[in-house]
Design a protein around this motif. Structure first.
Motif, PDB file in Angstrom:
ATOM      1  N   ASP A  18       0.784  -1.151   0.149  1.00  0.00           N
ATOM      2  CA  ASP A  18      -0.070  -0.027   0.071  1.00  0.00           C
ATOM      3  C   ASP A  18       0.774   1.029  -0.178  1.00  0.00           C
ATOM      4  O   ASP A  18       0.332   2.469  -0.290  1.00  0.00           O
ATOM      5  CB  ASP A  18      -1.063  -0.154   1.120  1.00  0.00           C
ATOM      6  CG  ASP A  18      -0.284   0.222   2.464  1.00  0.00           C
ATOM      7  OD1 ASP A  18       0.881  -0.504   2.682  1.00  0.00           O
ATOM      8  OD2 ASP A  18      -0.743   0.934   3.546  1.00  0.00           O
ATOM      9  N   ARG A  62      -4.074   4.677  -8.055  1.00  0.00           N
ATOM     10  CA  ARG A  62      -4.739   4.978  -6.500  1.00  0.00           C
ATOM     11  C   ARG A  62      -5.968   5.610  -6.460  1.00  0.00           C
ATOM     12  O   ARG A  62      -6.108   6.697  -7.124  1.00  0.00           O
ATOM     13  CB  ARG A  62      -3.814   5.910  -5.544  1.00  0.00           C
ATOM     14  CG  ARG A  62      -2.562   4.946  -5.207  1.00  0.00           C
ATOM     15  CD  ARG A  62      -1.626   6.039  -4.331  1.00  0.00           C
ATOM     16  NE  ARG A  62      -0.654   5.448  -3.603  1.00  0.00           N
ATOM     17  CZ  ARG A  62      -0.878   4.728  -2.541  1.00  0.00           C
ATOM     18  NH1 ARG A  62      -1.969   4.246  -2.145  1.00  0.00           N
ATOM     19  NH2 ARG A  62       0.200   4.073  -1.872  1.00  0.00           N
ATOM     20  N   SER A  87      -7.114   6.886  -0.187  1.00  0.00           N
ATOM     21  CA  SER A  87      -6.863   6.214  -1.597  1.00  0.00           C
ATOM     22  C   SER A  87      -6.941   4.975  -1.691  1.00  0.00           C
ATOM     23  O   SER A  87      -6.361   4.115  -2.299  1.00  0.00           O
ATOM     24  CB  SER A  87      -5.100   6.419  -1.561  1.00  0.00           C
ATOM     25  OG  SER A  87      -4.468   7.736  -1.452  1.00  0.00           O
ATOM     26  N   LEU A 110      -6.613   0.421  -4.317  1.00  0.00           N
ATOM     27  CA  LEU A 110      -5.434   0.487  -5.496  1.00  0.00           C
ATOM     28  C   LEU A 110      -5.790  -0.356  -6.521  1.00  0.00           C
ATOM     29  O   LEU A 110      -6.446  -1.591  -6.380  1.00  0.00           O
ATOM     30  CB  LEU A 110      -4.280   0.074  -4.466  1.00  0.00           C
ATOM     31  CG  LEU A 110      -4.130   0.656  -3.136  1.00  0.00           C
ATOM     32  CD1 LEU A 110      -2.867  -0.074  -2.560  1.00  0.00           C
ATOM     33  CD2 LEU A 110      -3.448   2.073  -3.522  1.00  0.00           C
ATOM     34  N   ARG A 129      -6.880  -1.406   0.405  1.00  0.00           N
ATOM     35  CA  ARG A 129      -5.581  -0.713   0.992  1.00  0.00           C
ATOM     36  C   ARG A 129      -5.484  -1.673   2.309  1.00  0.00           C
ATOM     37  O   ARG A 129      -4.227  -1.924   2.263  1.00  0.00           O
ATOM     38  CB  ARG A 129      -6.049   0.388   1.449  1.00  0.00           C
ATOM     39  CG  ARG A 129      -4.547   1.340   1.931  1.00  0.00           C
ATOM     40  CD  ARG A 129      -4.684   2.539   2.296  1.00  0.00           C
ATOM     41  NE  ARG A 129      -3.483   3.358   2.722  1.00  0.00           N
ATOM     42  CZ  ARG A 129      -2.772   4.484   2.351  1.00  0.00           C
ATOM     43  NH1 ARG A 129      -3.377   4.816   1.451  1.00  0.00           N
ATOM     44  NH2 ARG A 129      -1.683   4.612   2.836  1.00  0.00           N
TER      45      ARG A 129
END
Length: 79
Positions: A4, A46, A52, A55, A68
């Motif tokens: 991550d 992201r 974020s 992913l 994540r």
């Protein structure tokens, strides 16, 4: 370093996975997709929401959306 923490465009090799922090069915699905020690992965994108998430992880010829929390369970070495 964990998966991550990679930035988009970076590639790495998975060196360890903390399977005990993942639910058994989640671990089974990740293994079926190829997420295991020795696999080469890259971050393509992201997400923009809440830290974020998700992913976009490239593994082989696939791109997989990965939460994540799952990526944080994977220790990687940058290539």
């Amino acid at each position: 370093m964990t998966l991550d923490s990679l930035k988009p465009g970076q590639t790495a090799r998975i060196v360890a996975v903390a399977w005990d922090v993942l639910a058994p069915d989640e671990g089974k699905r990740l293994r079926a997709l190829g997420f295991d020690e020795g696999a080469e992965v890259g971050v393509s994108y992201r997400g923009v929401f809440a830290g974020s998430d998700p992913l976009a992880i490239t593994i082989g010829r696939m791109t997989v959306a990965l939460r994540r929390v799952h990526a944080a369970a994977m220790a990687v070495e940058q290539l």
